[in-house]
Design a protein around this motif. Structure first.
Motif, PDB file in Angstrom:
ATOM      1  N   VAL A  34       0.942  -1.149   0.340  1.00  0.00           N
ATOM      2  CA  VAL A  34       0.121  -0.119  -0.307  1.00  0.00           C
ATOM      3  C   VAL A  34       0.736   1.117   0.091  1.00  0.00           C
ATOM      4  O   VAL A  34       1.814   1.616   0.644  1.00  0.00           O
ATOM      5  N   ASN A  35       0.598   2.230  -1.135  1.00  0.00           N
ATOM      6  CA  ASN A  35       1.633   3.587  -1.020  1.00  0.00           C
ATOM      7  C   ASN A  35       0.923   4.373  -1.314  1.00  0.00           C
ATOM      8  O   ASN A  35      -0.080   4.374  -2.118  1.00  0.00           O
ATOM      9  N   ASN A  36       1.176   5.498  -1.770  1.00  0.00           N
ATOM     10  CA  ASN A  36       0.617   7.162  -2.000  1.00  0.00           C
ATOM     11  C   ASN A  36       1.135   7.525  -3.514  1.00  0.00           C
ATOM     12  O   ASN A  36       0.754   9.004  -3.250  1.00  0.00           O
ATOM     13  N   ALA A  37       1.543   6.209  -4.706  1.00  0.00           N
ATOM     14  CA  ALA A  37       1.796   6.956  -5.472  1.00  0.00           C
ATOM     15  C   ALA A  37       2.212   6.124  -6.097  1.00  0.00           C
ATOM     16  O   ALA A  37       3.852   5.370  -6.051  1.00  0.00           O
ATOM     17  N   PRO A  38       2.219   6.174  -7.297  1.00  0.00           N
ATOM     18  CA  PRO A  38       2.280   5.548  -8.875  1.00  0.00           C
ATOM     19  C   PRO A  38       4.287   4.932  -8.616  1.00  0.00           C
ATOM     20  O   PRO A  38       5.069   6.214  -8.768  1.00  0.00           O
ATOM     21  N   GLY A  39       4.918   3.623  -8.595  1.00  0.00           N
ATOM     22  CA  GLY A  39       6.410   4.058  -8.438  1.00  0.00           C
ATOM     23  C   GLY A  39       6.948   4.375  -6.729  1.00  0.00           C
ATOM     24  O   GLY A  39       8.173   3.355  -7.404  1.00  0.00           O
ATOM     25  N   VAL A  40       6.772   4.397  -6.229  1.00  0.00           N
ATOM     26  CA  VAL A  40       7.015   4.239  -4.715  1.00  0.00           C
ATOM     27  C   VAL A  40       7.517   3.277  -4.272  1.00  0.00           C
ATOM     28  O   VAL A  40       8.910   2.921  -3.410  1.00  0.00           O
ATOM     29  N   GLY A  41       6.804   1.811  -4.628  1.00  0.00           N
ATOM     30  CA  GLY A  41       7.512   0.436  -4.315  1.00  0.00           C
ATOM     31  C   GLY A  41       8.150  -0.810  -4.468  1.00  0.00           C
ATOM     32  O   GLY A  41       8.276  -1.126  -5.066  1.00  0.00           O
ATOM     33  N   ASP A  42       8.533   0.459  -5.798  1.00  0.00           N
ATOM     34  CA  ASP A  42       9.654   0.289  -7.046  1.00  0.00           C
ATOM     35  C   ASP A  42      11.272   0.090  -6.331  1.00  0.00           C
ATOM     36  O   ASP A  42      11.551  -0.147  -5.391  1.00  0.00           O
ATOM     37  N   LEU A  43      11.109  -1.347  -6.122  1.00  0.00           N
ATOM     38  CA  LEU A  43      12.306  -1.301  -6.344  1.00  0.00           C
ATOM     39  C   LEU A  43      13.737  -0.908  -6.757  1.00  0.00           C
ATOM     40  O   LEU A  43      15.112  -1.388  -5.747  1.00  0.00           O
ATOM     41  N   TRP A  44      13.821  -0.777  -7.947  1.00  0.00           N
ATOM     42  CA  TRP A  44      14.973   0.000  -9.015  1.00  0.00           C
ATOM     43  C   TRP A  44      14.834   1.311  -8.290  1.00  0.00           C
ATOM     44  O   TRP A  44      16.008   2.071  -8.615  1.00  0.00           O
ATOM     45  N   GLN A  45      14.189   1.652  -7.903  1.00  0.00           N
ATOM     46  CA  GLN A  45      13.546   3.631  -7.444  1.00  0.00           C
ATOM     47  C   GLN A  45      13.968   4.098  -9.590  1.00  0.00           C
ATOM     48  O   GLN A  45      14.597   5.373  -8.713  1.00  0.00           O
ATOM     49  N   SER A  46      13.570   3.380 -10.491  1.00  0.00           N
ATOM     50  CA  SER A  46      14.088   3.946 -10.955  1.00  0.00           C
ATOM     51  C   SER A  46      13.036   4.652 -11.808  1.00  0.00           C
ATOM     52  O   SER A  46      13.250   5.776 -13.193  1.00  0.00           O
ATOM     53  N   THR A  47      12.132   5.042 -11.171  1.00  0.00           N
ATOM     54  CA  THR A  47      10.972   5.492 -11.947  1.00  0.00           C
ATOM     55  C   THR A  47      10.765   6.954 -11.337  1.00  0.00           C
ATOM     56  O   THR A  47      11.483   7.529 -10.482  1.00  0.00           O
ATOM     57  N   PRO A  48       9.791   7.758 -12.395  1.00  0.00           N
ATOM     58  CA  PRO A  48      10.164   8.994 -11.660  1.00  0.00           C
ATOM     59  C   PRO A  48       9.468   9.605 -10.776  1.00  0.00           C
ATOM     60  O   PRO A  48      10.288  10.645 -10.040  1.00  0.00           O
ATOM     61  N   ILE A  49       9.194   9.231 -10.273  1.00  0.00           N
ATOM     62  CA  ILE A  49       8.596   9.861  -8.437  1.00  0.00           C
ATOM     63  C   ILE A  49      10.144   9.043  -7.488  1.00  0.00           C
ATOM     64  O   ILE A  49      10.276  10.458  -6.553  1.00  0.00           O
ATOM     65  N   TRP A  50      11.129   8.998  -7.923  1.00  0.00           N
ATOM     66  CA  TRP A  50      12.345   8.463  -7.306  1.00  0.00           C
ATOM     67  C   TRP A  50      12.999   9.577  -7.909  1.00  0.00           C
ATOM     68  O   TRP A  50      14.036   9.211  -7.798  1.00  0.00           O
ATOM     69  N   GLY A  51      12.480  10.656  -8.354  1.00  0.00           N
ATOM     70  CA  GLY A  51      13.383  11.301  -9.819  1.00  0.00           C
ATOM     71  C   GLY A  51      15.254  11.949 -10.031  1.00  0.00           C
ATOM     72  O   GLY A  51      14.708  12.262  -8.715  1.00  0.00           O
ATOM     73  N   TYR A  52      15.441  11.149 -11.092  1.00  0.00           N
ATOM     74  CA  TYR A  52      16.553  11.972 -11.253  1.00  0.00           C
ATOM     75  C   TYR A  52      16.174  13.402 -11.433  1.00  0.00           C
ATOM     76  O   TYR A  52      15.901  13.538 -12.297  1.00  0.00           O
ATOM     77  N   PRO A  53      17.581  14.482 -11.084  1.00  0.00           N
ATOM     78  CA  PRO A  53      19.079  13.719 -10.134  1.00  0.00           C
ATOM     79  C   PRO A  53      18.376  14.073  -8.656  1.00  0.00           C
ATOM     80  O   PRO A  53      20.153  14.089  -7.817  1.00  0.00           O
ATOM     81  N   PHE A  54      17.605  13.512  -8.134  1.00  0.00           N
ATOM     82  CA  PHE A  54      17.134  13.776  -7.329  1.00  0.00           C
ATOM     83  C   PHE A  54      16.898  14.256  -5.665  1.00  0.00           C
ATOM     84  O   PHE A  54      16.421  14.764  -4.495  1.00  0.00           O
TER      85      PHE A  54
END
Length: 461
Positions: free
Chosen positions: A188-208
């Motif tokens: 359960v999370n509050n945005a698409p991509g938050v649960g991604d294991l590689w955290q390369s989805t935009p919500i963990w967006g580069y350059p951080f």
């Protein structure tokens, strides 16, 4: 692998295999609460925040439940079942970010790019000093034998309000299937991509790390690329990861705007999100190739009436090399979005987001990061240049020629003197902005006017 108590031998092996045997510093989401729970450095789970090592991906997939042993645990058993497993030290951490931002050319007082002329009002300071620009409280750690939480509460001094930032609650188990190891879980999370294991989805967006003042990034793009659904949605779903190679996740999101029971301008109905990936984990090298996407409808205005339809489909990949004295990582992603906009003169629109980036760290102390990004789409004056009349969430309605095209690059240097402290300088440059290199808004502003130089400090406690 026993997630309930990670033995010293298994922990050392996992760290070496995960490429995190070196001492180093991590950035904004390398949460010390996890380090306290595990009894190891943040470098065990992270290469460069928020990207994860092989061990970090295992830790997240198993619901953040690894721990350093019973001496750090308060437990309770009943009928031969563990009914309680929490850490003696509360899994709490704090983060402070401050910056100074200088935009290439300050917008005139009262600049309103969706108007036909300048309006009255005060100009934004240039340069702008913000101390702090962000202050966050984290609760991050296991909440039970198979249950864990990553949650961030952020205070924004500029807006003077507190928001629920990225939050991820997951339950996970593992078992042997077909001679291999299967991890499965509920999320359960509050945005698409938050649960991604590689955290390369935009919500963990580069350059951080990016400036709060100035442009800091392109205004037009895709629904996922512009993280429109961050803090405005909530989703639940399930995932599986087989033998650290095949990964699949399916989520369903609905509108959720804290403090607004009407969910004005939010998701209409349920939006399915998917993530598929194939990865290689082992030694100092790891890589991943995958796809993700969403099928979403959003109200143009309020919580009734016309619904804009967005279908985002993406490809992404990464390569990671983590050695004793240095590390480097490369990422690339491409997102294509089809839009249907009821009521617009041209109801069909599309946009493409592409970015490629890389970073190199020497002794986890000196780092250089670079990114190239581009956003392209077909001309649609109603969507990209018509203000906000059709409620397209990821458009600022600025483009004078009706195109979303934006190109640019980011260059950043980091100095990390201590494991929980980082100083950095970042430059964002635009060769094209909202459809043009010059006079993109019809009011005389050029793409290069949005170039931004920022100096920042990051401290995690």
């Amino acid at each position: 692998m026993n997630r309930k108590q990670f033995s010293a031998g298994k922990l050392v092996t996992a760290l070496v295999v995960g490429g995190a045997a070196m001492v180093g510093a991590q950035e904004a989401h390398a949460v010390p609460a996890f380090a306290r729970q595990l009894g190891v450095s943040c470098a065990a789970c992270h290469t460069v925040e928020p990207q994860l090592t092989s061990f970090g991906r295992q830790f997240k997939s198993l619901a953040y439940t690894f721990n350093s042993g019973s001496n750090n645990t308060i437990g309770y058993e009943q009928d031969n079942q563990k009914r309680l497993a929490i850490d003696k030290i509360p899994p709490i951490a704090l983060m402070l970010v401050a910056d100074q931002v200088q935009e290439s050319k300050q917008a005139p007082a009262g600049y309103n790019s969706t108007a036909t002329a300048y309006t009255t009002g005060a100009a934004v300071s240039n340069p702008a000093t913000e101390f702090p620009v962000q202050y966050s409280l984290f609760y991050a750690g296991r909440a039970g034998t198979d249950l864990g939480v990553f949650s961030q509460l952020t205070y924004d001094p500029t807006a003077d309000h507190i928001t629920i930032d990225n939050t991820d609650v997951r339950y996970a188990k593992e078992s042997q299937v077909g001679g291999g190891n299967l991890v499965w879980g509920l999320d359960v999370n509050n945005a698409p991509g938050v649960g991604d294991l590689w955290q390369s989805t935009p919500i963990w967006g580069y350059p951080f790390t990016g400036p709060n003042a100035g442009q800091g990034g392109p205004n037009d793009g895709t629904l996922l690329g512009q993280v429109v659904l961050q803090q405005t949605s909530a989703g639940a779903g399930a995932y599986v990861w087989y033998n650290n190679t095949w990964y699949a996740q399916v989520m369903a999101y609905r509108a959720m705007i804290p403090g607004d029971q009407t969910n004005s301008g939010g998701l209409a109905g349920v939006a399915p999100y998917w993530r598929l990936a194939y990865s290689h984990e082992g030694g100092v090298n790891s890589w991943e190739i995958g796809t993700f996407g969403i099928d979403a409808k959003m109200y143009q205005n309020g919580n009734t009436g016309p619904e804009n339809h967005y279908v985002d489909t993406a490809l992404d990949g990464q390569y990671e090399h983590v050695a004793t004295n240095y590390s480097y990582t490369f990422h690339a992603s491409y997102i294509h979005e089809n839009m249907t906009i009821p009521g617009a003169p041209n109801t069909k629109a599309d946009v493409n987001d592409f970015q490629v980036n890389g970073e190199y760290y020497w002794h986890r102390k000196y780092g250089v990061l670079a990114q190239y990004f581009t956003h392209t789409g077909k001309k649609n004056a109603a969507v990209w240049g018509g203000g906000d009349q059709y409620g397209v969430a990821q458009s600022d309605g600025v483009s004078a020629n009706g195109k979303p095209n934006t190109n640019g690059y980011v260059l950043q240097f980091n100095y990390v003197p201590w494991i929980n402290t980082k100083f950095g300088v970042q430059y964002v440059a635009y060769t094209k902005f909202d459809g043009a290199s010059s006079n993109y808004d019809g009011l005389g502003r050029n793409a290069s006017d949005n170039n931004t130089l920022s100096f920042f400090t990051w401290i995690m406690m």
